[in-house]
Design a protein around this motif. Structure first.
Motif, PDB file in Angstrom:
ATOM      1  N   ARG A  49       7.325  -5.474   5.002  1.00  0.00           N
ATOM      2  CA  ARG A  49       6.693  -4.805   6.139  1.00  0.00           C
ATOM      3  C   ARG A  49       7.330  -5.268   7.450  1.00  0.00           C
ATOM      4  N   TYR A  50       7.596  -6.548   7.564  1.00  0.00           N
ATOM      5  CA  TYR A  50       8.245  -7.083   8.765  1.00  0.00           C
ATOM      6  C   TYR A  50       9.623  -6.451   8.934  1.00  0.00           C
ATOM      7  N   ARG A  51      10.370  -6.371   7.838  1.00  0.00           N
ATOM      8  CA  ARG A  51      11.704  -5.750   7.856  1.00  0.00           C
ATOM      9  C   ARG A  51      11.645  -4.320   8.372  1.00  0.00           C
ATOM     10  N   ASP A  52      10.606  -3.586   7.946  1.00  0.00           N
ATOM     11  CA  ASP A  52      10.494  -2.174   8.285  1.00  0.00           C
ATOM     12  C   ASP A  52       9.704  -1.911   9.561  1.00  0.00           C
ATOM     13  N   GLY A  53       9.307  -2.963  10.272  1.00  0.00           N
ATOM     14  CA  GLY A  53       8.564  -2.794  11.516  1.00  0.00           C
ATOM     15  C   GLY A  53       7.133  -2.297  11.300  1.00  0.00           C
ATOM     16  N   MET A  54       6.578  -2.593  10.153  1.00  0.00           N
ATOM     17  CA  MET A  54       5.207  -2.178   9.837  1.00  0.00           C
ATOM     18  C   MET A  54       4.246  -3.332  10.095  1.00  0.00           C
ATOM     19  N   GLU A  55       2.990  -2.994  10.275  1.00  0.00           N
ATOM     20  CA  GLU A  55       1.970  -4.020  10.448  1.00  0.00           C
ATOM     21  C   GLU A  55       1.800  -4.787   9.138  1.00  0.00           C
ATOM     22  N   GLU A  56       1.742  -6.104   9.254  1.00  0.00           N
ATOM     23  CA  GLU A  56       1.549  -6.928   8.072  1.00  0.00           C
ATOM     24  C   GLU A  56       0.099  -6.880   7.624  1.00  0.00           C
ATOM     25  N   LEU A  57      -0.125  -7.117   6.338  1.00  0.00           N
ATOM     26  CA  LEU A  57      -1.477  -7.149   5.783  1.00  0.00           C
ATOM     27  C   LEU A  57      -2.055  -8.551   5.934  1.00  0.00           C
ATOM     28  N   SER A  58      -3.293  -8.654   6.388  1.00  0.00           N
ATOM     29  CA  SER A  58      -3.928  -9.964   6.530  1.00  0.00           C
ATOM     30  C   SER A  58      -4.424 -10.485   5.186  1.00  0.00           C
ATOM     31  N   GLN A  59      -4.679  -9.578   4.270  1.00  0.00           N
ATOM     32  CA  GLN A  59      -5.069  -9.969   2.918  1.00  0.00           C
ATOM     33  C   GLN A  59      -4.611  -8.899   1.938  1.00  0.00           C
ATOM     34  N   ALA A  60      -4.543  -9.295   0.692  1.00  0.00           N
ATOM     35  CA  ALA A  60      -4.105  -8.353  -0.342  1.00  0.00           C
ATOM     36  C   ALA A  60      -5.171  -7.288  -0.555  1.00  0.00           C
ATOM     37  N   PRO A  61      -4.750  -6.061  -0.849  1.00  0.00           N
ATOM     38  CA  PRO A  61      -5.736  -5.023  -1.154  1.00  0.00           C
ATOM     39  C   PRO A  61      -6.456  -5.337  -2.454  1.00  0.00           C
ATOM     40  N   TYR A  62      -7.664  -4.817  -2.589  1.00  0.00           N
ATOM     41  CA  TYR A  62      -8.430  -4.975  -3.822  1.00  0.00           C
ATOM     42  C   TYR A  62      -8.578  -3.591  -4.432  1.00  0.00           C
ATOM     43  N   ILE A  63      -7.988  -3.392  -5.582  1.00  0.00           N
ATOM     44  CA  ILE A  63      -7.957  -2.088  -6.242  1.00  0.00           C
ATOM     45  C   ILE A  63      -9.117  -2.023  -7.232  1.00  0.00           C
ATOM     46  N   GLU A  64      -9.983  -1.025  -7.057  1.00  0.00           N
ATOM     47  CA  GLU A  64     -11.187  -0.914  -7.875  1.00  0.00           C
ATOM     48  C   GLU A  64     -11.148   0.211  -8.903  1.00  0.00           C
ATOM     49  N   SER A  65     -10.163   1.099  -8.794  1.00  0.00           N
ATOM     50  CA  SER A  65     -10.087   2.197  -9.760  1.00  0.00           C
ATOM     51  C   SER A  65      -8.625   2.546 -10.023  1.00  0.00           C
ATOM     52  N   MET A  66      -8.412   3.140 -11.168  1.00  0.00           N
ATOM     53  CA  MET A  66      -7.057   3.497 -11.574  1.00  0.00           C
ATOM     54  C   MET A  66      -6.472   4.615 -10.718  1.00  0.00           C
ATOM     55  N   SER A  67      -7.300   5.348 -10.030  1.00  0.00           N
ATOM     56  CA  SER A  67      -6.808   6.451  -9.203  1.00  0.00           C
ATOM     57  C   SER A  67      -6.475   5.996  -7.773  1.00  0.00           C
ATOM     58  N   LYS A  68      -6.778   4.749  -7.445  1.00  0.00           N
ATOM     59  CA  LYS A  68      -6.543   4.263  -6.087  1.00  0.00           C
ATOM     60  C   LYS A  68      -5.061   3.979  -5.867  1.00  0.00           C
ATOM     61  N   GLU A  69      -4.599   4.334  -4.685  1.00  0.00           N
ATOM     62  CA  GLU A  69      -3.203   4.110  -4.312  1.00  0.00           C
ATOM     63  C   GLU A  69      -2.968   2.630  -4.026  1.00  0.00           C
ATOM     64  N   ILE A  70      -1.815   2.137  -4.419  1.00  0.00           N
ATOM     65  CA  ILE A  70      -1.422   0.758  -4.146  1.00  0.00           C
ATOM     66  C   ILE A  70      -0.587   0.768  -2.866  1.00  0.00           C
ATOM     67  N   PRO A  71      -1.070   0.127  -1.787  1.00  0.00           N
ATOM     68  CA  PRO A  71      -0.391   0.219  -0.492  1.00  0.00           C
ATOM     69  C   PRO A  71       0.761  -0.781  -0.327  1.00  0.00           C
ATOM     70  N   TYR A  72       1.594  -0.887  -1.348  1.00  0.00           N
ATOM     71  CA  TYR A  72       2.753  -1.769  -1.303  1.00  0.00           C
ATOM     72  C   TYR A  72       4.020  -0.920  -1.366  1.00  0.00           C
ATOM     73  N   HIS A  73       5.130  -1.504  -0.945  1.00  0.00           N
ATOM     74  CA  HIS A  73       6.417  -0.822  -0.976  1.00  0.00           C
ATOM     75  C   HIS A  73       6.800  -0.421  -2.405  1.00  0.00           C
ATOM     76  N   GLU A  74       7.580   0.642  -2.485  1.00  0.00           N
ATOM     77  CA  GLU A  74       7.999   1.150  -3.794  1.00  0.00           C
ATOM     78  C   GLU A  74       8.748   0.098  -4.605  1.00  0.00           C
ATOM     79  N   GLU A  75       9.622  -0.667  -3.950  1.00  0.00           N
ATOM     80  CA  GLU A  75      10.371  -1.668  -4.710  1.00  0.00           C
ATOM     81  C   GLU A  75       9.461  -2.745  -5.297  1.00  0.00           C
ATOM     82  N   MET A  76       8.352  -3.018  -4.640  1.00  0.00           N
ATOM     83  CA  MET A  76       7.368  -3.958  -5.192  1.00  0.00           C
ATOM     84  C   MET A  76       6.698  -3.366  -6.429  1.00  0.00           C
ATOM     85  N   VAL A  77       6.251  -2.123  -6.298  1.00  0.00           N
ATOM     86  CA  VAL A  77       5.483  -1.494  -7.376  1.00  0.00           C
ATOM     87  C   VAL A  77       6.358  -1.210  -8.595  1.00  0.00           C
TER      88      VAL A  77
END
Length: 125
Positions: A49-77
């Protein structure tokens, strides 16, 4: 491309060489393991996110369902998260050799795909 937890589950199962029809035993453990791995990878995501000029996350997202989007970069996922999740799933099955391989790929890919942060330096001499 945006990825959901279900898409990541499918990628992980594919890398584990398991069939979707046999993967129902893994599905109940997937979200808790995903949330653990997301937390572990937060510093790596924030470097991207820093590399791409995006706001950093203060904490990791918590995913509660299989249909929820993962807000991480494609290379991470695509290249890091499946190996971390697969490692934990293999450990749960007492597949230690496979878990060790996935652990190695997980650590290797965290290094490979995490962006370096360059800063200005001053010569002190």
């Amino acid at each position: 491309m945006k990825f959901t937890a279900q898409m990541l589950f499918d990628i992980t199962i594919g890398l584990m060489n398991d069939q979707k029809s046999n993967s129902s035993g893994y599905s109940e453990y997937f979200l808790p393991i995903l949330n653990t791995v997301l937390s572990e990878c937060l510093p790596h995501e924030n470097a991207l996110r820093y590399r791409d000029g995006m706001e950093e996350l203060s904490q990791a997202p918590y995913i509660e369902s299989m249909s929820k989007e993962i807000p991480y970069h494609e290379e991470m996922v695509r290249n890091i998260l499946p190996y971390g999740i697969g490692m934990f799933l293999f450990l749960g099955d007492d597949e230690n050799v496979k878990a060790t391989f996935f652990s190695s790929k997980y650590e290797e890919n965290k290094t490979r795909y995490t962006a370096a942060i360059y800063v200005e330096t001053e010569d002190a001499y």
